[in-house]
Design a protein around this motif. Structure first.
Motif, PDB file in Angstrom:
ATOM      1  N   MET A   1       0.858  -1.175   0.000  1.00  0.00           N
ATOM      2  CA  MET A   1       0.000   0.000   0.000  1.00  0.00           C
ATOM      3  C   MET A   1       0.896   1.227   0.000  1.00  0.00           C
ATOM      4  O   MET A   1       1.805   1.342   0.787  1.00  0.00           O
ATOM      5  CB  MET A   1      -0.900  -0.065   1.224  1.00  0.00           C
TER       6      MET A   1
ATOM      7  N   TYR B   1      -4.985  -5.177   2.674  1.00  0.00           N
ATOM      8  CA  TYR B   1      -5.591  -5.363   1.359  1.00  0.00           C
ATOM      9  C   TYR B   1      -6.865  -6.198   1.402  1.00  0.00           C
ATOM     10  O   TYR B   1      -7.509  -6.374   0.384  1.00  0.00           O
ATOM     11  CB  TYR B   1      -4.603  -6.025   0.395  1.00  0.00           C
TER      12      TYR B   1
ATOM     13  N   ARG C   1     -11.799  -2.470  -1.312  1.00  0.00           N
ATOM     14  CA  ARG C   1     -10.454  -2.653  -1.845  1.00  0.00           C
ATOM     15  C   ARG C   1     -10.270  -4.148  -2.058  1.00  0.00           C
ATOM     16  O   ARG C   1     -10.631  -4.944  -1.215  1.00  0.00           O
ATOM     17  CB  ARG C   1      -9.401  -2.173  -0.857  1.00  0.00           C
TER      18      ARG C   1
ATOM     19  N   GLY D   1      -7.825  -7.430  -2.690  1.00  0.00           N
ATOM     20  CA  GLY D   1      -6.468  -7.882  -2.460  1.00  0.00           C
ATOM     21  C   GLY D   1      -5.938  -8.754  -3.574  1.00  0.00           C
ATOM     22  O   GLY D   1      -5.733  -9.931  -3.396  1.00  0.00           O
TER      23      GLY D   1
END
Length: 66
Positions: free
Chosen positions: A1, A51, A63, A65
């Protein structure tokens, strides 16, 4: 990130710590790792955790991953 950075620090007592810097948050330290490898493993787990999709978020806010 990209909004989080990690730095491993070798301490005077021969343990290791991870300094965590996040945009918009105070710096934090995770301490007490016996080896640098353990600190790196913690970083990898922390990155994976960040994530993970939030099951309660709206689809447009999730979000993924990948």
């Amino acid at each position: 990130m990209t909004d989080t950075s990690y730095r491993i620090v070798h301490r005077d007592d021969d343990s290791f710590a991870v300094e965590i810097a996040r945009v918009g948050a105070l710096p934090q330290t995770a301490a007490g790792f016996a080896t640098e490898a353990a600190a790196r493993g913690w970083i990898a787990r922390d990155q994976r955790f960040r994530y993970v999709t939030d099951p309660f978020a709206k689809p447009s806010e999730r979000r993924h991953g990948y």
